[in-house]
Design an enzyme around this catalytic site. Sequence first.
Site, PDB file in Angstrom:
ATOM      1  N   HIS A   8      33.590  66.586 -12.331  1.00  0.00           N
ATOM      2  CA  HIS A   8      33.366  67.042 -13.705  1.00  0.00           C
ATOM      3  C   HIS A   8      33.014  68.519 -13.751  1.00  0.00           C
ATOM      4  O   HIS A   8      32.645  69.112 -12.739  1.00  0.00           O
ATOM      5  CB  HIS A   8      32.278  66.222 -14.421  1.00  0.00           C
ATOM      6  CG  HIS A   8      30.899  66.330 -13.851  1.00  0.00           C
ATOM      7  ND1 HIS A   8      30.350  65.373 -13.020  1.00  0.00           N
ATOM      8  CD2 HIS A   8      29.928  67.267 -13.988  1.00  0.00           C
ATOM      9  CE1 HIS A   8      29.119  65.713 -12.689  1.00  0.00           C
ATOM     10  NE2 HIS A   8      28.831  66.864 -13.261  1.00  0.00           N
ATOM     11  N   GLU A  44      22.859  63.356 -21.103  1.00  0.00           N
ATOM     12  CA  GLU A  44      24.211  63.796 -20.756  1.00  0.00           C
ATOM     13  C   GLU A  44      25.261  62.849 -21.307  1.00  0.00           C
ATOM     14  O   GLU A  44      25.040  61.639 -21.419  1.00  0.00           O
ATOM     15  CB  GLU A  44      24.361  63.926 -19.235  1.00  0.00           C
ATOM     16  CG  GLU A  44      24.252  62.630 -18.477  1.00  0.00           C
ATOM     17  CD  GLU A  44      24.401  62.804 -16.959  1.00  0.00           C
ATOM     18  OE1 GLU A  44      23.790  63.734 -16.400  1.00  0.00           O
ATOM     19  OE2 GLU A  44      25.118  61.996 -16.342  1.00  0.00           O
ATOM     20  N   GLN A  55      31.445  67.136 -18.907  1.00  0.00           N
ATOM     21  CA  GLN A  55      30.075  66.649 -19.095  1.00  0.00           C
ATOM     22  C   GLN A  55      29.335  67.608 -20.027  1.00  0.00           C
ATOM     23  O   GLN A  55      29.394  68.823 -19.837  1.00  0.00           O
ATOM     24  CB  GLN A  55      29.358  66.588 -17.743  1.00  0.00           C
ATOM     25  CG  GLN A  55      27.928  66.068 -17.817  1.00  0.00           C
ATOM     26  CD  GLN A  55      27.239  66.124 -16.461  1.00  0.00           C
ATOM     27  OE1 GLN A  55      26.965  67.194 -15.936  1.00  0.00           O
ATOM     28  NE2 GLN A  55      26.981  64.967 -15.880  1.00  0.00           N
ATOM     29  N   HIS A  79      27.606  73.995 -14.356  1.00  0.00           N
ATOM     30  CA  HIS A  79      27.950  73.708 -12.960  1.00  0.00           C
ATOM     31  C   HIS A  79      29.273  72.979 -12.879  1.00  0.00           C
ATOM     32  O   HIS A  79      29.820  72.560 -13.901  1.00  0.00           O
ATOM     33  CB  HIS A  79      26.852  72.874 -12.274  1.00  0.00           C
ATOM     34  CG  HIS A  79      26.742  71.450 -12.753  1.00  0.00           C
ATOM     35  ND1 HIS A  79      25.885  71.062 -13.758  1.00  0.00           N
ATOM     36  CD2 HIS A  79      27.377  70.312 -12.380  1.00  0.00           C
ATOM     37  CE1 HIS A  79      25.987  69.759 -13.957  1.00  0.00           C
ATOM     38  NE2 HIS A  79      26.895  69.273 -13.139  1.00  0.00           N
ATOM     39  N   GLU A 129      27.555  70.650  -7.708  1.00  0.00           N
ATOM     40  CA  GLU A 129      26.970  69.319  -7.532  1.00  0.00           C
ATOM     41  C   GLU A 129      27.918  68.495  -6.674  1.00  0.00           C
ATOM     42  O   GLU A 129      29.140  68.560  -6.848  1.00  0.00           O
ATOM     43  CB  GLU A 129      26.802  68.654  -8.909  1.00  0.00           C
ATOM     44  CG  GLU A 129      26.206  67.252  -8.843  1.00  0.00           C
ATOM     45  CD  GLU A 129      26.118  66.574 -10.213  1.00  0.00           C
ATOM     46  OE1 GLU A 129      26.414  67.239 -11.232  1.00  0.00           O
ATOM     47  OE2 GLU A 129      25.782  65.385 -10.259  1.00  0.00           O
TER      48      GLU A 129
END
Lengths: 134, 134
Positions: A8, A44, A55, A79, A129
């Site tokens: 994502h 989220e 996301q 991110h 991530e």
Amino acid sequence: MLPLNLHHTAIAVRDLDGALAEVKRLYGLEPVSRERVEEQGVEEAMIPLGGSYLQLLMPLSAESPVGLFLAGRGEGIHHMALQVADIEAALAHLGAAGAELVDTTPRIGGGGHRIAFVHPRSLASTLVELVEVE
Amino acid sequence: MLPLNLHHTAIAVRDLDGALAEVKRLYGLEPVSRERVEEQGVEEAMIPLGGSYLQLLMPLSAESPVGLFLAGRGEGIHHMALQVADIEAALAHLGAAGAELVDTTPRIGGGGHRIAFVHPRSLASTLVELVEVE
């Protein structure tokens, strides 16, 4: 350690309802899930987009990491997440390669997945991530 | 107007060779293409990542949009790109919905694809690129 997918891309927003409404209105996209992840201090929403997700992240408090990001830089892309099959192997590889790990051991993120963050200093000021999806 | 996929996430970098070497060393990922896109003032590399791509962008000059981004914010994630089947239909829909279009007509981007940008003011300070892939 080959990531399997761009799992994502995450956008930090101040108003999750408003951002979801805009994503629906402009792009016709709708979330498949929405949850509070207390440990990360966020609410989220995951929006499927082909083989990946968009996301949207809203901080639960001004002192949370995403709250501090919003205070410092404003809304925007926060991110990107790489899908890995074995997060412990990925962390071991990255640690051995000298990457700066925010999390040296996995923790539980949205959807119950095991996740870990790699510091932006390790790749072009980009927060990465890792998400374990078997 | 439903985007079909998260086509890529783009990171602005100062040193494309160095960033590609780090992406290879840390994540084992390698580019499938690398090209200069003079009209956009960038040299770009496309790194396949599952059903999507990681794109690395290096400005060709300090005055180019990516050069100005680096001067103002430093390295980091620059935009995300949504794959659409018909970019003119997508632009017509977005224009009618009141989105602020950077490009009201498509131009040619990397890989010869027709592309257009939507201004960050239209969605959470996030620069969105549309990429037509039939």
